[in-house]
Design a protein around this motif. Sequence first.
Motif: not given
Length: 280
Positions: A1, A24-25, A188-189, A191-193
Motif C-alpha cells: 500500500m 503496511m504502507c 489486516k485481513r 485490508i489485504d484480502t
Amino acid sequence: MKKLVLTGAAGNLGAHLRGPLAAMCDTLVSTDIVDNLGDLAANETYVKADVGQMDEIGPLLEGADMVIHFGALVDEAPFEELLGPNFIGAYNVWEAAYKHGVRRVVYASSIHAVGMYPKNEAIGIDVPHRPDTFYGLAKCFAEDLGRMYWEKRGLESVCLRILSCAKVTNPRAVGSWLSFDDMILLVKRAIDTPITGFSIVYGVSDNDRAPVDNSGARHLGYCPRDNAEQFAEEIYASSEPLDPQDPSHYRHGGPFAGIPLGNSAMGLFNFDKDSNDDPS
C-alpha cells in the motif's frame, strides 16, 4: 500500500492500529479531533480533522489506497449529537473515498446494528438490521451506505461488527470479547484480502461462547487466535445471577439494549479504568 488513512486515530482502538497500519504502507495519515497524538511512526502524519466536515476530511483521502474509518462518537447519545460524527461523517468518508478513487473502506461497525436480537439466537452476517440505539442505527446507516456505494459505484467496503474490544470483566464479555491482537488481525485481513466487494464480519475472538456466526465471512481469512474461556470460571464465580428478563442480559447489545434511547450506556460497562478498554 502506498497510502492508508485512519480516522479515529486518538481512540483506544485507533491507538492500537496505528503501528500495524504504518507497517503496511509507505504513508499513514492518521486523523482525529485532538490537537496531537504524541509520537508518530516515521512514515505517519497526523492531521486534525472532523469527519463531520467534508472540507476537513475529504482532502486527506486524495491518493489513498484505503481508508480505515474508526472515527465516531462511541456511545449512545441524542440523535442530534450523533448526526454529525456518526451519520454525516460516514457519508463524508464514503463520498470522499469515491471521489478520490479509493479502493476500499474498512469500517468499524458494531454489534449494536443488530443488538436487539436475543442472545439465544446465534445470528449470522446476513440477518436484517435490528439496532438497539441511535448509535446502532448509525451503524446500520453506514453499512447500508457501504453496500450502496459498492453496488452503485464499485467502492469496496468491509464492515467490522465489533462486539466488545475490552478486558473481560463481565459474563457478557466471555462470549463477546475481541482481543486487541485479534482486532489488529481482523483489520489486516480486511485490508489485504484481494477482493471483498461489500462484506460484513463480526469482530469477535475465537470464544467458545461466541454468540454470532462468522462462517459467511470466511473469504476474508479471519482466523482469531484468542479465547475468553480462560476467564469464564473466575468471571461467573464472582458475578451475581443474571435476570433473563433484563434486555441488558438477554439481548446481543448488552447494556445498549436496556437503556432508553439517547441515554449514555458507557457508565454501565464494568471496564478496567487502567486499561485501554473500548466497547463496540
